[in-house]
Each structure stands twice: as structure tokens, then as C-alpha cells.
Write a protein that holds these residues in place. Structure first.
Motif, PDB file in Angstrom:
ATOM      1  N   LEU A   1      65.047  34.069  73.473  1.00  0.00           N
ATOM      2  CA  LEU A   1      63.639  34.479  73.468  1.00  0.00           C
ATOM      3  C   LEU A   1      62.829  33.395  72.783  1.00  0.00           C
ATOM      4  O   LEU A   1      63.350  32.683  71.918  1.00  0.00           O
ATOM      5  CB  LEU A   1      63.438  35.762  72.660  1.00  0.00           C
ATOM      6  CG  LEU A   1      63.999  37.067  73.172  1.00  0.00           C
ATOM      7  CD1 LEU A   1      63.821  38.151  72.118  1.00  0.00           C
ATOM      8  CD2 LEU A   1      63.319  37.467  74.466  1.00  0.00           C
ATOM      9  N   ASN A   2      61.542  33.320  73.106  1.00  0.00           N
ATOM     10  CA  ASN A   2      60.700  32.414  72.337  1.00  0.00           C
ATOM     11  C   ASN A   2      60.520  32.997  70.930  1.00  0.00           C
ATOM     12  O   ASN A   2      60.813  34.165  70.673  1.00  0.00           O
ATOM     13  CB  ASN A   2      59.356  32.161  73.041  1.00  0.00           C
ATOM     14  CG  ASN A   2      58.489  33.396  73.146  1.00  0.00           C
ATOM     15  OD1 ASN A   2      58.297  34.146  72.196  1.00  0.00           O
ATOM     16  ND2 ASN A   2      57.951  33.616  74.344  1.00  0.00           N
ATOM     17  N   ARG A   3      60.088  32.168  70.021  1.00  0.00           N
ATOM     18  CA  ARG A   3      60.007  32.552  68.616  1.00  0.00           C
ATOM     19  C   ARG A   3      59.088  33.751  68.394  1.00  0.00           C
ATOM     20  O   ARG A   3      59.405  34.641  67.604  1.00  0.00           O
ATOM     21  CB  ARG A   3      59.536  31.342  67.808  1.00  0.00           C
ATOM     22  CG  ARG A   3      59.632  31.551  66.322  1.00  0.00           C
ATOM     23  CD  ARG A   3      59.507  30.255  65.589  1.00  0.00           C
ATOM     24  NE  ARG A   3      58.168  29.691  65.728  1.00  0.00           N
ATOM     25  CZ  ARG A   3      57.643  28.867  64.843  1.00  0.00           C
ATOM     26  NH1 ARG A   3      58.319  28.485  63.788  1.00  0.00           N
ATOM     27  NH2 ARG A   3      56.438  28.398  65.022  1.00  0.00           N
ATOM     28  N   GLU A   4      57.975  33.808  69.099  1.00  0.00           N
ATOM     29  CA  GLU A   4      57.031  34.908  68.926  1.00  0.00           C
ATOM     30  C   GLU A   4      57.681  36.245  69.296  1.00  0.00           C
ATOM     31  O   GLU A   4      57.553  37.234  68.570  1.00  0.00           O
ATOM     32  CB  GLU A   4      55.762  34.678  69.754  1.00  0.00           C
ATOM     33  CG  GLU A   4      54.890  33.553  69.263  1.00  0.00           C
ATOM     34  CD  GLU A   4      55.395  32.149  69.617  1.00  0.00           C
ATOM     35  OE1 GLU A   4      56.343  32.019  70.435  1.00  0.00           O
ATOM     36  OE2 GLU A   4      54.847  31.176  69.050  1.00  0.00           O
ATOM     37  N   ARG A   5      58.367  36.262  70.426  1.00  0.00           N
ATOM     38  CA  ARG A   5      58.996  37.507  70.888  1.00  0.00           C
ATOM     39  C   ARG A   5      60.181  37.874  69.999  1.00  0.00           C
ATOM     40  O   ARG A   5      60.404  39.057  69.719  1.00  0.00           O
ATOM     41  CB  ARG A   5      59.437  37.352  72.354  1.00  0.00           C
ATOM     42  CG  ARG A   5      59.955  38.620  72.963  1.00  0.00           C
ATOM     43  CD  ARG A   5      58.847  39.617  73.246  1.00  0.00           C
ATOM     44  NE  ARG A   5      59.415  40.756  73.954  1.00  0.00           N
ATOM     45  CZ  ARG A   5      59.191  42.012  73.640  1.00  0.00           C
ATOM     46  NH1 ARG A   5      58.382  42.323  72.650  1.00  0.00           N
ATOM     47  NH2 ARG A   5      59.741  42.981  74.321  1.00  0.00           N
ATOM     48  N   ALA A   6      60.948  36.881  69.536  1.00  0.00           N
ATOM     49  CA  ALA A   6      62.070  37.152  68.635  1.00  0.00           C
ATOM     50  C   ALA A   6      61.563  37.791  67.340  1.00  0.00           C
ATOM     51  O   ALA A   6      62.141  38.773  66.859  1.00  0.00           O
ATOM     52  CB  ALA A   6      62.829  35.862  68.337  1.00  0.00           C
ATOM     53  N   PHE A   7      60.479  37.274  66.795  1.00  0.00           N
ATOM     54  CA  PHE A   7      59.876  37.839  65.588  1.00  0.00           C
ATOM     55  C   PHE A   7      59.406  39.267  65.851  1.00  0.00           C
ATOM     56  O   PHE A   7      59.680  40.179  65.078  1.00  0.00           O
ATOM     57  CB  PHE A   7      58.698  36.969  65.131  1.00  0.00           C
ATOM     58  CG  PHE A   7      58.038  37.434  63.865  1.00  0.00           C
ATOM     59  CD1 PHE A   7      58.404  36.881  62.641  1.00  0.00           C
ATOM     60  CD2 PHE A   7      57.048  38.404  63.872  1.00  0.00           C
ATOM     61  CE1 PHE A   7      57.795  37.296  61.464  1.00  0.00           C
ATOM     62  CE2 PHE A   7      56.442  38.832  62.709  1.00  0.00           C
ATOM     63  CZ  PHE A   7      56.815  38.276  61.494  1.00  0.00           C
ATOM     64  N   GLU A   8      58.716  39.435  66.967  1.00  0.00           N
ATOM     65  CA  GLU A   8      58.167  40.751  67.327  1.00  0.00           C
ATOM     66  C   GLU A   8      59.265  41.805  67.463  1.00  0.00           C
ATOM     67  O   GLU A   8      59.135  42.925  66.956  1.00  0.00           O
ATOM     68  CB  GLU A   8      57.394  40.612  68.639  1.00  0.00           C
ATOM     69  CG  GLU A   8      56.809  41.897  69.166  1.00  0.00           C
ATOM     70  CD  GLU A   8      56.180  41.669  70.540  1.00  0.00           C
ATOM     71  OE1 GLU A   8      56.506  42.447  71.463  1.00  0.00           O
ATOM     72  OE2 GLU A   8      55.385  40.726  70.685  1.00  0.00           O
ATOM     73  N   LEU A   9      60.358  41.465  68.147  1.00  0.00           N
ATOM     74  CA  LEU A   9      61.436  42.443  68.339  1.00  0.00           C
ATOM     75  C   LEU A   9      62.209  42.705  67.048  1.00  0.00           C
ATOM     76  O   LEU A   9      62.633  43.832  66.798  1.00  0.00           O
ATOM     77  CB  LEU A   9      62.390  42.001  69.441  1.00  0.00           C
ATOM     78  CG  LEU A   9      61.876  42.168  70.855  1.00  0.00           C
ATOM     79  CD1 LEU A   9      62.907  41.664  71.864  1.00  0.00           C
ATOM     80  CD2 LEU A   9      61.508  43.615  71.157  1.00  0.00           C
ATOM     81  N   PHE A  10      62.386  41.676  66.234  1.00  0.00           N
ATOM     82  CA  PHE A  10      63.091  41.886  64.969  1.00  0.00           C
ATOM     83  C   PHE A  10      62.288  42.826  64.071  1.00  0.00           C
ATOM     84  O   PHE A  10      62.814  43.815  63.566  1.00  0.00           O
ATOM     85  CB  PHE A  10      63.329  40.549  64.252  1.00  0.00           C
ATOM     86  CG  PHE A  10      64.179  40.686  63.012  1.00  0.00           C
ATOM     87  CD1 PHE A  10      65.534  40.437  63.071  1.00  0.00           C
ATOM     88  CD2 PHE A  10      63.624  41.072  61.789  1.00  0.00           C
ATOM     89  CE1 PHE A  10      66.335  40.571  61.945  1.00  0.00           C
ATOM     90  CE2 PHE A  10      64.408  41.208  60.662  1.00  0.00           C
ATOM     91  CZ  PHE A  10      65.772  40.954  60.737  1.00  0.00           C
ATOM     92  N   THR A  11      61.033  42.520  63.880  1.00  0.00           N
ATOM     93  CA  THR A  11      60.220  43.280  62.929  1.00  0.00           C
ATOM     94  C   THR A  11      59.688  44.590  63.496  1.00  0.00           C
ATOM     95  O   THR A  11      59.604  45.580  62.782  1.00  0.00           O
ATOM     96  CB  THR A  11      59.025  42.440  62.438  1.00  0.00           C
ATOM     97  OG1 THR A  11      58.214  42.059  63.559  1.00  0.00           O
ATOM     98  CG2 THR A  11      59.487  41.196  61.695  1.00  0.00           C
ATOM     99  N   GLY A  12      59.335  44.595  64.771  1.00  0.00           N
ATOM    100  CA  GLY A  12      58.707  45.769  65.365  1.00  0.00           C
ATOM    101  C   GLY A  12      59.662  46.766  65.974  1.00  0.00           C
ATOM    102  O   GLY A  12      59.263  47.873  66.335  1.00  0.00           O
TER     103      GLY A  12
END
Length: 164
Positions: free
Chosen positions: A16-27
Motif C-alpha cells: 500500500l502507499n504510505r497514506e493508506r498504510a497509515f490510515e488502515l493501521f490507525t483507523g
């Protein structure tokens, strides 16, 4: 003076791109965090990390009860999130922020659609019963290595479901 306890680390790479990886981890912590790892009296309905500094990290039970785990100290999408773990050796939430370990998660872009996620949980010596918590996390259930495997599996499942 308290003897420092070494940090627990984990690392995984997701497609995943970094934005989506962050979003799925945290959200979406509630979709990948193993349900047996909770401290509330009720069965877990969700695990939530509020998306801002000062936000709560908590579990919500199926009976709508809530049990705090910690607080968000830094919210820097898509690079980093830092939050506390305020659960002591008695496996109860401790409201005193002086009794908190820290969990730092960093997201490194390895390409347009690949991100390495690195986790470090540190300052176990601040927890009441910190050595016990460290031992349970590091040796009892696979620690952050196992948790990141669950995250990676959730990501892979979502990617597969999104493909025609």
C-alpha cells in the motif's frame, strides 16, 4: 532509579502507499487487533485510536462499555503516530500518564505502492509491573511481530477483495 527495560520492536511491509498504510493501521485497529488481547469485562466490539493528539486509545465492549488503554501523543500522518500504553502488570488501565509505556509507529515509503511499518514499544519501566507486561507481550503472544502479522493479513485481504 528504575532499571530500563529494552523496547519491543516489530516491522512489516505492506503493498500500500504510505497514506493508506497509515490510515488502515490507525483507523482500523479494531479489524486486525486480536480479540483475545483486551482488558475490559465485556467481549470486544471494537478498538479505537482517535485520530488526533490527545485522542484516546480504548476498547469498546459489546455492552457499549469503554476501557481506556492510552492516549495519542503525536499524530503526524502519514509518517508517524505515537501513543501510550497505560496498562500495568495487573492488566488494568492506569489513568496516571507517568505510568505509561509508549508505542511509536513509523511508516516508510518503499515505493509508490509499498510501505514498511515499524513499531517500537518502549519505557516499560514506567508501568506498574512493567517487567511482567514486557514478558507477556514479548514472549506470551508474539508481541508486535504477531500483531503486525495480523495487520499485514488484514491489508492483504482488503487488497484481494478490492480486485475485480
Amino acid at each position: 532509579m528504575t532499571t530500563p527495560i529494552p523496547p519491543i520492536e516489530g516491522k512489516t511491509t505492506v503493498n500500500l502507499n504510505r497514506e493508506r498504510a497509515f490510515e488502515l493501521f490507525t483507523g482500523s485497529i479494531g479489524s486486525w487487533w486480536p480479540r483475545q488481547y483486551h482488558i475490559g469485562a465485556a467481549e470486544v466490539a471494537d478498538i479505537i485510536l482517535e485520530p488526533h493528539e490527545g485522542g484516546r486509545w480504548f476498547e469498546r465492549g459489546v455492552d457499549c462499555s469503554e476501557c481506556d488503554w492510552g492516549r495519542v501523543l503525536a499524530w503526524e500522518p502519514p509518517e508517524r503516530v505515537l501513543f501510550t500504553w497505560q496498562i500495568g502488570g495487573d492488566w488494568q488501565s492506569d489513568p496516571d500518564p507517568a505510568h505509561a509505556s509508549e508505542i511509536e509507529v513509523r511508516f516508510h515509503a518503499d515505493g509508490p505502492e509499498q510501505t514498511t511499518v515499524e513499531v517500537e514499544q518502549r519505557h516499560f519501566e514506567r508501568l506498574v509491573g512493567g517487567e511482567s507486561v514486557y514478558g507477556a507481550i514479548e514472549h506470551g503472544g508474539g508481541g508486535w511481530v504477531a500483531l503486525l502479522q495480523a495487520y499485514s493479513q488484514m491489508v492483504a485481504t482488503r487488497i484481494a477483495q478490492a480486485q475485480p
